[in-house]
Design a protein around this motif. Structure first.
Motif, short mmCIF file in Angstrom:
data_model
loop_
_atom_site.label_atom_id
_atom_site.label_comp_id
_atom_site.label_asym_id
_atom_site.label_seq_id
_atom_site.Cartn_x
_atom_site.Cartn_y
_atom_site.Cartn_z
N ASN A 16 6.16 5.66 6.15
CA ASN A 16 5.32 6.13 5.06
C ASN A 16 6.11 6.13 3.75
O ASN A 16 7.26 6.59 3.71
N GLY A 17 5.48 5.62 2.69
CA GLY A 17 6.17 5.44 1.42
C GLY A 17 6.45 6.71 0.64
O GLY A 17 7.37 6.75 -0.16
N GLY A 39 0.84 -1.19 0.00
CA GLY A 39 0.00 0.00 0.00
C GLY A 39 0.87 1.24 0.00
O GLY A 39 1.81 1.35 -0.78
N LYS A 40 0.60 2.15 0.92
CA LYS A 40 1.36 3.40 0.96
C LYS A 40 2.54 3.35 1.92
O LYS A 40 3.25 4.34 2.07
N ASN A 41 2.77 2.22 2.57
CA ASN A 41 3.83 2.13 3.59
C ASN A 41 4.89 1.09 3.28
O ASN A 41 4.65 0.12 2.57
N TRP A 42 6.07 1.33 3.84
CA TRP A 42 7.15 0.35 3.87
C TRP A 42 7.10 -0.34 5.22
O TRP A 42 6.86 0.30 6.25
N TYR A 43 7.35 -1.64 5.24
CA TYR A 43 7.43 -2.41 6.48
C TYR A 43 8.82 -3.02 6.54
O TYR A 43 9.20 -3.80 5.67
N VAL A 44 9.57 -2.63 7.56
CA VAL A 44 10.96 -3.06 7.71
C VAL A 44 11.01 -4.08 8.84
O VAL A 44 10.66 -3.77 9.98
N TYR A 45 11.44 -5.29 8.51
CA TYR A 45 11.55 -6.37 9.49
C TYR A 45 13.01 -6.52 9.87
O TYR A 45 13.85 -6.86 9.03
#
Length: 78
Positions: free
Chosen positions: A64-65, A49-55
Motif C-alpha cells: 500500500n502506497g 494507483g494507491k499501491n507499489w508493485y515490487v518485481y
C-alpha cells in the motif's frame, strides 16, 4: 514519495504475512524482512494507483502506497 526511502515504514498484517507465505510457498521466515530485502534488490518498482508493485526474483509484492503495508505477493507468470 519513494518506497526505498521508506523501508523502515514497511509492515504487514497477520493476514498479509499468511498470504505472502502461502502464495510464494515460503517457509517460516520473517516475511517483513524478506520483503524489505526484495524491495532493496528489486528488478523494478512501479507505483500504480494507491499501491507499489515490487518485481523481484519471479515475484510481485503489492505494498500500500500510503501505509506501506504489505498486502500480498504472487509468483510472476512465465
Amino acid at each position: 514519495m519513494n518506497l526505498l526511502d521508506n523501508l523502515d515504514k514497511i509492515r504487514s498484517t497477520e493476514l498479509g504475512v499468511v498470504r505472502v507465505k502461502k502464495n510464494l510457498n515460503l517457509d517460516d521466515i520473517d516475511i517483513i524482512a524478506w520483503c524489505k530485502d526484495k524491495v532493496c534488490n528489486a528488478d523494478n518498482i512501479i507505483k500504480q494507483g494507491k499501491n507499489w508493485y515490487v518485481y523481484a526474483d519471479n515475484a510481485i509484492i503489492t505494498i500500500n502506497g500510503s501505509s506501506f503495508t504489505i498486502i500480498t505477493a504472487h509468483k510472476t507468470k512465465k
